[in-house]
Motif scaffolding. Structure first.
Motif, PDB file in Angstrom:
ATOM      1  N   GLY A 195     -71.993 -79.884 135.542  1.00 26.35           N
ATOM      2  CA  GLY A 195     -70.810 -80.440 136.179  1.00 26.35           C
ATOM      3  C   GLY A 195     -69.833 -79.375 136.652  1.00 26.35           C
ATOM      4  N   LYS A 196     -70.306 -78.142 136.751  1.00 34.09           N
ATOM      5  CA  LYS A 196     -69.439 -77.034 137.145  1.00 34.09           C
ATOM      6  C   LYS A 196     -70.063 -76.250 138.303  1.00 34.09           C
ATOM      7  CE  LYS A 196     -67.889 -76.402 132.365  1.00 34.09           C
ATOM      8  NZ  LYS A 196     -67.879 -75.473 131.198  1.00 34.09           N
ATOM      9  N   ALA A 197     -69.198 -75.624 139.097  1.00 35.53           N
ATOM     10  CA  ALA A 197     -69.639 -74.716 140.166  1.00 35.53           C
ATOM     11  C   ALA A 197     -69.257 -73.304 139.748  1.00 35.53           C
ATOM     12  CB  ALA A 197     -68.987 -75.092 141.491  1.00 35.53           C
ATOM     13  N   GLU A 198     -70.131 -72.650 138.990  1.00 36.10           N
ATOM     14  CA  GLU A 198     -69.798 -71.365 138.386  1.00 36.10           C
ATOM     15  C   GLU A 198     -70.408 -70.171 139.107  1.00 36.10           C
ATOM     16  OE1 GLU A 198     -68.776 -72.386 133.807  1.00 36.10           O
ATOM     17  OE2 GLU A 198     -70.924 -72.191 134.245  1.00 36.10           O
ATOM     18  N   LEU A 199     -70.922 -70.405 140.300  1.00 33.73           N
ATOM     19  CA  LEU A 199     -71.369 -69.268 141.109  1.00 33.73           C
ATOM     20  C   LEU A 199     -70.180 -68.399 141.469  1.00 33.73           C
ATOM     21  CD1 LEU A 199     -73.628 -67.863 142.879  1.00 33.73           C
ATOM     22  CD2 LEU A 199     -72.813 -69.310 144.753  1.00 33.73           C
ATOM     23  N   TRP A 200     -69.072 -69.066 141.811  1.00 35.51           N
ATOM     24  CA  TRP A 200     -67.940 -68.368 142.416  1.00 35.51           C
ATOM     25  C   TRP A 200     -67.133 -67.557 141.426  1.00 35.51           C
ATOM     26  CZ3 TRP A 200     -69.552 -68.496 146.957  1.00 35.51           C
ATOM     27  CH2 TRP A 200     -70.185 -69.644 147.466  1.00 35.51           C
ATOM     28  N   GLY A 201     -67.023 -67.996 140.184  1.00 33.96           N
ATOM     29  CA  GLY A 201     -66.160 -67.310 139.225  1.00 33.96           C
ATOM     30  C   GLY A 201     -66.853 -66.257 138.397  1.00 33.96           C
ATOM     31  N   HIS A 202     -68.153 -66.068 138.606  1.00 36.56           N
ATOM     32  CA  HIS A 202     -68.900 -65.141 137.761  1.00 36.56           C
ATOM     33  C   HIS A 202     -69.709 -64.180 138.623  1.00 36.56           C
ATOM     34  CE1 HIS A 202     -67.969 -68.511 135.098  1.00 36.56           C
ATOM     35  NE2 HIS A 202     -68.132 -67.683 134.084  1.00 36.56           N
ATOM     36  N   ARG A 203     -69.348 -62.920 138.586  1.00 40.66           N
ATOM     37  CA  ARG A 203     -70.037 -61.922 139.398  1.00 40.66           C
ATOM     38  C   ARG A 203     -71.520 -61.843 139.037  1.00 40.66           C
ATOM     39  NH1 ARG A 203     -69.322 -59.246 144.244  1.00 40.66           N
ATOM     40  NH2 ARG A 203     -71.488 -58.581 144.426  1.00 40.66           N
ATOM     41  N   SER A 204     -71.843 -62.027 137.768  1.00 39.78           N
ATOM     42  CA  SER A 204     -73.245 -61.940 137.348  1.00 39.78           C
ATOM     43  C   SER A 204     -74.083 -63.022 138.018  1.00 39.78           C
ATOM     44  CB  SER A 204     -73.353 -62.048 135.827  1.00 39.78           C
ATOM     45  OG  SER A 204     -72.822 -63.297 135.379  1.00 39.78           O
ATOM     46  N   ASN A 205     -73.500 -64.194 138.203  1.00 44.24           N
ATOM     47  CA  ASN A 205     -74.228 -65.271 138.890  1.00 44.24           C
ATOM     48  C   ASN A 205     -74.470 -64.913 140.353  1.00 44.24           C
ATOM     49  OD1 ASN A 205     -74.526 -67.011 136.708  1.00 44.24           O
ATOM     50  ND2 ASN A 205     -72.578 -68.050 137.084  1.00 44.24           N
TER      51      ASN A 205
END
Length: 529
Positions: A195-205
């Protein structure tokens, strides 16, 4: 014509006129001619730049429970690919789960399905959604897929096998990185139920995403039926750092294979994406990958659309993609802007159907679908229905098979023709006269109405190339034994490619572009398409 005049006048005026640094920069790479590298269109060129009449292939390499419920055992904790993989590994172990998934990848889309797409639907291209985990265990490390990585040991070879099966039928494949690390959006079709879009907040992703896309670029360099690489699906609106990441990825992919089109998500803002893409698709950008914008159009989700009648929505369709207006049509002026509709359907809300004023639903569906087909073929470089394969074939208004058989979604007329060679022959028989007329009209207009120093031979060279390119695209299917003829759907990007290939420069290179576009147009008119 007034716009053309203004451009020509500006180019001919030796005084900067206050245009500033930006105007000077735009003209710098075109000061003089260079040797031409023009070659006849190849199979790969046609696969990448033709109009893409296509469909998303379905819930194959990135599962969605509503489409393929049979791949989710009872008790699966969620509706995503990860939920299915975890449930099967828990139920029967990694090896059995891998066998189950491999059977799905191998058999769910049958040879009969692909034959139907080619022969009945006249499908030129499929959009193939995958996830980063599809690339195998090394790309699952440090992600939620780490403990089920063994399931994906042979996933990428299965992708390549499907690409090969499509190639045998003359069908192109747009490889769509639908599921990115962390998720480009919070939906389950990103691969998890976080339920999250965590591509943007994590450089590792983002780093893993970039590495995954570079792997695909390396692998597809010699696959002539790969139509493009889509680096992201349905990015969140105004995602932080999105265009910076696009710049980074396109730079890396261009260094691997600058000929491969790169597709980006418009993040639900086509106008902004089109403006940004013009800078990437400019003569200033050198040998950078051509950039295509993927936009998605649905009329079944918003409360606003549910208040409309099907007839009103069908009318609205005719004005979609207008954000491209003024941004395409003149590469020398302002770069290229090219969009495809990567997802759409014939689904409308029940409230909308109820407002149909008593008209039969099948009639309203056909009216809606026909409007979509007409508009997209007129204004986009391609369209991909959502979707083809599902457990509940033929899929209702979500089904490409059903909507094709009901003649709601219709292919471009050129793909249905059985007399392509004779049409090419007829057009070539008229070529000399058509060229004489076009060059004469162009020269007369400018010399008479706006006297000055021109180089009309550039228009003539452009016309020859455009006419020949259009003929080559149109005739290539029949040479491969497939019915119908392709048109240059990605015309703005093809013009950009030909401008780069031509080596032409100077202030009057716009004459070459105008000739190229006129040659394409004259071929189509002569061939009756």
């Amino acid at each position: 014509m007034q716009r053309l005049f203004n451009k020509a006048k500006s180019a001919l005026d030796s005084h900067d006129g206050g245009g500033g640094h930006q105007q000077q920069q735009q003209q710098q790479p075109m000061q003089e001619d260079r040797p031409s590298s023009v070659q006849a269109p190849t199979v790969a060129d046609v696969t990448r730049y033709r109009y893409h009449h296509g469909t998303n292939i379905g819930s194959l390499f990135i599962l969605e429970k509503w489409l393929t419920g049979h791949m989710f055992p009872e008790g699966a904790q969620g509706s995503s690919e990860l939920a299915a993989a975890e449930a099967w590994v828990k139920k029967e172990g990694v090896d059995r789960a891998r066998e189950r998934f491999e059977k799905h990848w191998r058999e769910y889309v049958s040879d009969g399905d692909l034959d139907w797409l080619r022969d009945v639907a006249k499908c030129t291209t499929i959009r193939l959604p995958i996830g980063y985990f599809t690339l195998g265990p090394p790309y699952c490390d440090g992600t939620p897929f780490k403990h089920v990585a063994g399931v994906y040991q042979n996933a990428w070879p299965a992708v390549k096998q499907l690409v090969q099966r499509c190639q045998q039928r003359g069908i192109g494949v747009l490889i769509d990185m639908h599921g990115l690390p962390g998720g480009a959006n919070p939906q389950d079709h990103s691969g998890t139920n976080s339920g999250k879009a965590e591509l943007w907040g994590h450089r590792s992703n983002r780093d893993l995403a970039t590495r995954s896309l570079c792997f695909i670029a390396q692998q597809t360099r010699n696959m002539e039926n790969v139509a493009g690489i889509q680096i992201i699906n349905e990015a969140e609106w105004d995602a932080k750092g999105m265009y910076d990441w696009y710049d980074e990825v396109i730079g890396q992919l261009s260094s691997i294979d600058p000929t491969m089109p790169v597709y980006i998500s418009d993040a639900w803002n086509l106008d902004k994406a089109a403006k940004w893409s013009q800078g990437k698709n400019s003569l200033l950008a050198g040998q950078s990958s051509p950039v295509v914008i993927d936009t998605h159009l649905y009329w079944c989700f918003s409360n606003e659309d549910k208040k409309k009648s099907p007839q009103i929505i069908a009318t609205e369709v005719q004005h979609k993609l207008s954000a491209l207006d003024g941004k395409d049509g003149s590469v020398v002026d302002h770069g290229a802007a090219q969009a495809v509709v990567g997802e759409y359907s014939c689904v409308l809300g029940e409230d909308t159907w109820a407002r149909g004023q008593g008209a039969p639903k099948d009639q309203l569906i056909q009216q809606f679908g026909n409007a979509e087909s007409t508009r997209f073929q007129q204004r986009a470089g391609g369209s991909f229905f959502w979707t083809y394969k599902m457990d509940w074939m033929p899929g209702g208004e979500w089904g490409f098979k059903n909507m094709t058989e009901k003649q709601a979604i219709v292919p471009p007329p050129s793909l249905t023709l059985s007399d392509v060679p004779s049409r090419v022959q007829h057009a070539q028989g008229q070529q000399g006269q058509l060229k004489q007329n076009a060059v004469g009209a162009h020269s007369h207009y400018w010399d008479t109405n706006h006297p000055g120093q021109y180089e009309h031979w550039r228009f003539e060279q452009g016309w020859d190339l455009g006419f020949g390119d259009a003929a080559a695209f149109f005739g290539m299917r029949s040479q491969g034994g497939v019915q119908g003829g392709d048109k240059i759907g990605m015309l703005d990007l093809w013009v950009l490619k030909r401008l780069r290939d031509s080596g032409q420069g100077g202030k009057l290179v716009w004459e070459f572009e105008q000739g190229l576009r006129q040659g394409v147009k004259n071929f189509y008119e002569s061939a009756g398409i």
